[in-house]
Design a protein around this motif. Sequence first.
Motif, PDB file in Angstrom:
ATOM      1  N   ASN A 255       0.825  -1.214   0.000  1.00 37.86           N
ATOM      2  CA  ASN A 255       0.000   0.000   0.000  1.00 37.86           C
ATOM      3  C   ASN A 255       0.855   1.258   0.000  1.00 37.86           C
ATOM      4  N   VAL A 256       1.924   1.227   0.780  1.00 30.02           N
ATOM      5  CA  VAL A 256       2.830   2.380   0.876  1.00 30.02           C
ATOM      6  C   VAL A 256       3.562   2.606  -0.452  1.00 30.02           C
ATOM      7  N   SER A 257       3.918   1.506  -1.131  1.00 26.19           N
ATOM      8  CA  SER A 257       4.724   1.592  -2.355  1.00 26.19           C
ATOM      9  C   SER A 257       3.961   2.176  -3.537  1.00 26.19           C
ATOM     10  N   ILE A 258       2.657   2.207  -3.448  1.00 28.04           N
ATOM     11  CA  ILE A 258       1.849   2.732  -4.555  1.00 28.04           C
ATOM     12  C   ILE A 258       2.062   4.229  -4.749  1.00 28.04           C
ATOM     13  N   VAL A 259       2.335   4.948  -3.675  1.00 30.73           N
ATOM     14  CA  VAL A 259       2.499   6.400  -3.747  1.00 30.73           C
ATOM     15  C   VAL A 259       3.820   6.736  -4.442  1.00 30.73           C
ATOM     16  N   ASP A 260       3.760   7.576  -5.456  1.00 29.01           N
ATOM     17  CA  ASP A 260       4.950   7.899  -6.253  1.00 29.01           C
ATOM     18  C   ASP A 260       6.125   8.371  -5.407  1.00 29.01           C
ATOM     19  N   GLN A 261       5.844   9.258  -4.458  1.00 31.37           N
ATOM     20  CA  GLN A 261       6.939   9.836  -3.669  1.00 31.37           C
ATOM     21  C   GLN A 261       7.599   8.812  -2.744  1.00 31.37           C
ATOM     22  N   ASN A 262       6.954   7.651  -2.565  1.00 30.36           N
ATOM     23  CA  ASN A 262       7.517   6.617  -1.684  1.00 30.36           C
ATOM     24  C   ASN A 262       8.361   5.590  -2.428  1.00 30.36           C
ATOM     25  N   LYS A 263       8.234   5.524  -3.754  1.00 33.58           N
ATOM     26  CA  LYS A 263       8.868   4.439  -4.516  1.00 33.58           C
ATOM     27  C   LYS A 263      10.386   4.434  -4.361  1.00 33.58           C
ATOM     28  N   LYS A 264      10.996   5.570  -4.462  1.00 32.59           N
ATOM     29  CA  LYS A 264      12.465   5.651  -4.343  1.00 32.59           C
ATOM     30  C   LYS A 264      12.894   5.271  -2.934  1.00 32.59           C
ATOM     31  N   LEU A 265      12.160   5.779  -1.945  1.00 32.32           N
ATOM     32  CA  LEU A 265      12.498   5.534  -0.542  1.00 32.32           C
ATOM     33  C   LEU A 265      12.416   4.044  -0.212  1.00 32.32           C
ATOM     34  N   VAL A 266      11.352   3.396  -0.637  1.00 29.70           N
ATOM     35  CA  VAL A 266      11.193   1.960  -0.364  1.00 29.70           C
ATOM     36  C   VAL A 266      12.186   1.142  -1.178  1.00 29.70           C
ATOM     37  N   GLY A 267      12.364   1.503  -2.457  1.00 24.27           N
ATOM     38  CA  GLY A 267      13.264   0.761  -3.331  1.00 24.27           C
ATOM     39  C   GLY A 267      14.707   0.765  -2.846  1.00 24.27           C
ATOM     40  N   GLU A 268      15.110   1.836  -2.207  1.00 22.72           N
ATOM     41  CA  GLU A 268      16.491   1.944  -1.723  1.00 22.72           C
ATOM     42  C   GLU A 268      16.653   1.426  -0.298  1.00 22.72           C
ATOM     43  N   ASN A 269      15.556   0.927   0.272  1.00 23.72           N
ATOM     44  CA  ASN A 269      15.619   0.339   1.605  1.00 23.72           C
ATOM     45  C   ASN A 269      15.966  -1.145   1.459  1.00 23.72           C
ATOM     46  N   THR A 270      17.192  -1.502   1.773  1.00 21.08           N
ATOM     47  CA  THR A 270      17.675  -2.868   1.569  1.00 21.08           C
ATOM     48  C   THR A 270      16.818  -3.900   2.292  1.00 21.08           C
ATOM     49  N   LEU A 271      16.409  -3.572   3.514  1.00 24.89           N
ATOM     50  CA  LEU A 271      15.596  -4.507   4.289  1.00 24.89           C
ATOM     51  C   LEU A 271      14.255  -4.741   3.607  1.00 24.89           C
ATOM     52  N   ALA A 272      13.654  -3.676   3.066  1.00 22.84           N
ATOM     53  CA  ALA A 272      12.352  -3.797   2.409  1.00 22.84           C
ATOM     54  C   ALA A 272      12.433  -4.740   1.205  1.00 22.84           C
ATOM     55  N   ILE A 273      13.425  -4.550   0.357  1.00 21.18           N
ATOM     56  CA  ILE A 273      13.572  -5.394  -0.832  1.00 21.18           C
ATOM     57  C   ILE A 273      13.892  -6.829  -0.434  1.00 21.18           C
ATOM     58  N   THR A 274      14.746  -6.998   0.555  1.00 22.99           N
ATOM     59  CA  THR A 274      15.105  -8.345   1.025  1.00 22.99           C
ATOM     60  C   THR A 274      13.882  -9.102   1.515  1.00 22.99           C
ATOM     61  N   LEU A 275      13.047  -8.436   2.288  1.00 20.62           N
ATOM     62  CA  LEU A 275      11.859  -9.083   2.840  1.00 20.62           C
ATOM     63  C   LEU A 275      10.811  -9.362   1.756  1.00 20.62           C
ATOM     64  N   LEU A 276      10.715  -8.483   0.766  1.00 19.72           N
ATOM     65  CA  LEU A 276       9.783  -8.719  -0.336  1.00 19.72           C
ATOM     66  C   LEU A 276      10.202  -9.942  -1.149  1.00 19.72           C
ATOM     67  N   VAL A 277      11.492 -10.057  -1.416  1.00 19.63           N
ATOM     68  CA  VAL A 277      11.995 -11.215  -2.163  1.00 19.63           C
ATOM     69  C   VAL A 277      11.768 -12.498  -1.370  1.00 19.63           C
ATOM     70  N   GLU A 278      12.062 -12.466  -0.084  1.00 19.54           N
ATOM     71  CA  GLU A 278      11.862 -13.646   0.756  1.00 19.54           C
ATOM     72  C   GLU A 278      10.385 -14.010   0.863  1.00 19.54           C
ATOM     73  N   SER A 279       9.522 -12.987   0.902  1.00 22.06           N
ATOM     74  CA  SER A 279       8.080 -13.238   1.062  1.00 22.06           C
ATOM     75  C   SER A 279       7.442 -13.830  -0.185  1.00 22.06           C
ATOM     76  N   MET A 280       8.097 -13.708  -1.326  1.00 19.93           N
ATOM     77  CA  MET A 280       7.596 -14.375  -2.531  1.00 19.93           C
ATOM     78  C   MET A 280       7.870 -15.875  -2.482  1.00 19.93           C
ATOM     79  N   GLN A 281       8.778 -16.274  -1.607  1.00 19.30           N
ATOM     80  CA  GLN A 281       9.171 -17.680  -1.515  1.00 19.30           C
ATOM     81  C   GLN A 281       8.586 -18.369  -0.288  1.00 19.30           C
ATOM     82  N   CYS A 282       8.440 -17.617   0.790  1.00 21.42           N
ATOM     83  CA  CYS A 282       7.973 -18.194   2.053  1.00 21.42           C
ATOM     84  C   CYS A 282       6.865 -17.321   2.621  1.00 21.42           C
ATOM     85  N   GLY A 283       5.664 -17.843   2.642  1.00 20.32           N
ATOM     86  CA  GLY A 283       4.531 -17.090   3.173  1.00 20.32           C
ATOM     87  C   GLY A 283       3.240 -17.626   2.602  1.00 20.32           C
ATOM     88  N   THR A 284       2.131 -17.023   3.006  1.00 19.16           N
ATOM     89  CA  THR A 284       0.838 -17.416   2.465  1.00 19.16           C
ATOM     90  C   THR A 284       0.773 -17.005   0.998  1.00 19.16           C
TER      91      THR A 284
END
Length: 460
Positions: free
Chosen positions: A242-271
């Motif tokens: 939900n947060v990533s949808i906002v244009d001004q947040n995309k750069k901030l989230v994309g450059e957050n290493t923890l955010a990207i790491t958890l997104l990649v892991e969540s595609m493999q392990c989770g509901t």
Amino acid sequence: MADEVVMENDPSSMAAEKKTVELKNKLQRLVKAIVDEEEVEDKEGNDTDKVEDKALRVLNSLKDLKLKNYSYDDSLAVPEEFKCPITRELMGDPVVLATGLTYDRPFIERWLCEGHITCPQTQQVLSHTGLTPNYLVRKLIYQWCIERGIEPPKVCQDIDVIVLRGDDKPDIKSLLEKLSMLEYDQNETAKEIRSLSRKSPFTREFFGKSTEAITKLLGPLTPGEADRNPDLQENIIETLLNVSIVDQNKKLVGENTLAITLLVESMQCGTIRTKGNAAAALSTLADYDSNKIIIGNSGAIKPLINLLEEEDQCVVKDAACALFNICTCHEIKQKAIKEGAVPVLVKRIQEDVMVEPLFSILALLSAHQLAVDEMNKVNVMPLLLSIIRQNTCEKTKENSISIIQILLNNDRRKMRAINVEEANHGTITKLSQTGTSRARRKAAGILERLKKGAFITHTA
């Protein structure tokens, strides 16, 4: 006409019709008097008003009578393009959503504030939640109303949206603080944050204005064991989407290493919902160009390809959108091909799963020689020809003929398959006559090569 049907025996309709006739006759007499420059007396014989004033009053009476008997929002009368897709009523403040579709502002704002992150009509995940006034449609609606003697709909604001704007910022700050405290129920707190991020655009914007907000949100999840608490993971990942949808947040989230790491892991392990939301988040983050390389180098490619093989169609679509967005970056294409994208794409297309988006990815990758080699290994030509012959999507046919052209440039021997297809079905000829301009051009080029080949064979 259909929108003017009345019951013959309806007393109110008969009375209205009688009154209308009387007013029209009176208006005719008044107009004649104006032309003849005569004065018209009232019932008592007094010339109380100018004849023009009397004619205007009668005209207004006719208009009022019409408004009482005919509703301007009748579905048969109002042009479809003037109706809000949500309410099916005439729009007062038309605005354009990120998908390019037009809605009435108060109702699309309510939709967004209820937490929806998709277009109500297409169900496409929104790249942003901004609304652009559609001045052209507003002007056309105004003209349409005036021409029919109808009062144009008024611009209004949704009270629920106004109330929501005023009191959500303090809540999100306190909830983020609670999320980091073990004495509180993290699951319930994360659920509240997720709900607020869905309902309020201003909560989503808050994350872009606070450098600590995203870090606090992700705090309860540990890389390597993010799915230890599946419910907590699901709530946090959906909030991140939900947060990533906002244009001004995309750069901030994309450059957050923890955010990207958890997104990649969540595609493999989770509901399955978590996996889909993680893919959707990466898809919207990839709208920001510099994020494409970050995501492509984060280990996200292989998990996205794996998600294409899921049974859940929504998850497949989210993964396909993410993979396409990332692979528009040239240096990521080779990585996707090496990770096995081509055979998976061909397999799913053969299974008739999400053909249009998956074909778009295949066409995008086909510009790379490695993709051509992979397609030759799985003998993709029969599939491409059947798509042109049977599929109804013009864009997919265009992508198919484009890939065929690339394969022919790479190996002229494949013209034999084209020759057989033409002899049996005339597939390329039909496309050269009925396809998109780009498809017609490519099909014509292939037919020209086919003729030249036949000429050379004949003369030899």
